[in-house]
Design a protein around this motif. Structure first.
Motif, PDB file in Angstrom:
ATOM      1  N   THR A 224       0.580  -1.269   0.361  1.00  0.00           N
ATOM      2  CA  THR A 224      -0.078  -0.024  -0.436  1.00  0.00           C
ATOM      3  C   THR A 224       1.314   1.221   0.052  1.00  0.00           C
ATOM      4  OG1 THR A 224      -0.370   0.243   2.744  1.00  0.00           O
ATOM      5  CG2 THR A 224      -1.877  -1.123   1.072  1.00  0.00           C
ATOM      6  N   SER A 228       0.786   3.397  -2.751  1.00  0.00           N
ATOM      7  CA  SER A 228       0.350   5.328  -2.808  1.00  0.00           C
ATOM      8  C   SER A 228       1.204   6.820  -2.899  1.00  0.00           C
ATOM      9  CB  SER A 228       0.474   5.495  -1.313  1.00  0.00           C
ATOM     10  OG  SER A 228       0.113   6.781  -0.451  1.00  0.00           O
ATOM     11  N   GLY A 254      -3.653   1.877  -1.351  1.00  0.00           N
ATOM     12  CA  GLY A 254      -3.114   2.495  -1.478  1.00  0.00           C
ATOM     13  C   GLY A 254      -2.717   3.728  -2.287  1.00  0.00           C
TER      14      GLY A 254
END
Length: 338
Positions: A224, A228, A254
């Motif tokens: 994640t 992100s 994410g």
């Protein structure tokens, strides 16, 4: 206490021993009335059919060896559960093996299968960076069915996902909803699933007269935090992007953080400049407690298991059956994120 025999069952049901044997083995053309009488006698006497002994006498086996390489992979786990359920419905049992590598562990696993007298093997491939099977599996003398999440260049009985179709389906859906600037997030370089989905993505964009730039398909590790960061970088450099195709559940989770960090929100309204739509490629039910709930293309894991179980049974019953290659398409599940 005297052990109940098949002779006792035959006397109780008023049929021949051979008829009871046929009912137990689900062979021959026996009337439903006779089958009912035999099962009633079995229940009344408490007879227990020794399948192993019967298989030994008939030189057959109801055991199927199942090799699962990665217990952390949700797709493989769901496929395994479906395989076991389907095989048990057909009177088969599963002998599970989890070799740690393609070398000695895999060799010992196959040897154990042979010692246990399995009739056939189902192999759940987990290496999405290889288009070939391990040599030990390829040379397996038993009837074999391979299950793969990506395309395999093998002449074997194979059940696999159509990743190109899944990406094409998701892309077409987004385009029809008005999106023109779409990106693909996640998957490491060299991942065959990623490559196949990008092919479907690119082809569909081209068919609709849209250009796909390489910079909007960033690869990243499957976690994640990496997703992100990739999404944040992407949206900061490409503010016109309105939709993301997410490689995995982790990439989708994410992506939400990355979207929020750039001042955007997740949603399906293409005319609201701050909204970015999300579409995934896995069964997202386990993360749909989020708001908004996720739109995704299903992985067809249950059907994959049913097809693999059915194929190994057909192969056992018809040894001369031609090599089968079954490709399964996912279904788009539309929810709130796109």
């Amino acid at each position: 206490m005297k052990k109940v025999s098949i002779i006792d069952v035959a006397k109780q049901a008023g049929v021949s021993v051979s008829t009871v044997s046929l009912v137990l083995r689900q062979k021959g053309k026996i009337s439903q009335a006779t089958i009912g009488k035999v099962h009633a006698a079995i229940d009344a006497l408490g007879y227990v059919h020794n399948v192993a002994a019967a298989n030994l006498r008939a030189n057959t086996s109801n055991l199927i060896g199942l090799i699962l390489r990665d217990f952390s992979d949700s797709f493989s786990i769901k496929v395994m559960a479906s395989i076991v359920l389907e095989l048990e419905k057909q009177g088969y049992m599963v002998f599970l093996g989890q070799p740690l590598n393609d070398g000695d562990h895999l060799e010992r696993c196959l040897l154990s299968f042979k010692q246990q007298g399995v009739a056939g093997v189902i192999y759940l491939a987990s290496d999405t960076r290889s288009s070939t099977l391990p040599a030990q599996i390829r040379d397996c003398p038993l009837p074999l069915v391979a299950v793969s999440q990506s395309l395999l260049n093998e002449e074997c009985n194979l059940v696999m996902r159509d990743n190109r179709q899944a990406a094409s389906l998701a892309t077409r859906y987004l385009i029809e909803r008005g999106h023109r600037n779409i990106a693909y997030i996640g998957g490491i370089e060299g991942d065959l699933i990623r490559q196949q989905r990008l092919l479907g993505f690119r082809t569909t964009m081209t068919q609709h007269g849209l250009v796909l730039r390489e910079e909007v398909t960033p690869a990243c590790s499957d976690d994640t935090r990496a997703a992100s960061y990739a999404v944040r970088q992407l949206l900061e450099k490409n503010s016109t992007i309105t939709a993301l195709l997410c490689h995995s559940p982790d990439a989708m989770i994410g992506s939400i953080a990355g979207i929020h960090q750039t001042g955007h929100t997740v949603g399906k309204d293409v005319f609201l400049s701050q909204q970015v739509a999300l579409v995934g490629f896995e069964d997202m039910l386990h993360v749909n407690l989020t708001s908004p709930s996720f739109t995704y293309v299903s992985s067809a894991s249950e059907e994959t298991g049913r097809q693999a179980a059915g194929l190994i049974i057909r192969k056992l019953k018809e040894p001369a059956l031609q090599t089968q290659r079954i490709t399964l398409s996912g279904q788009l599940i539309t929810r709130e994120s796109a």
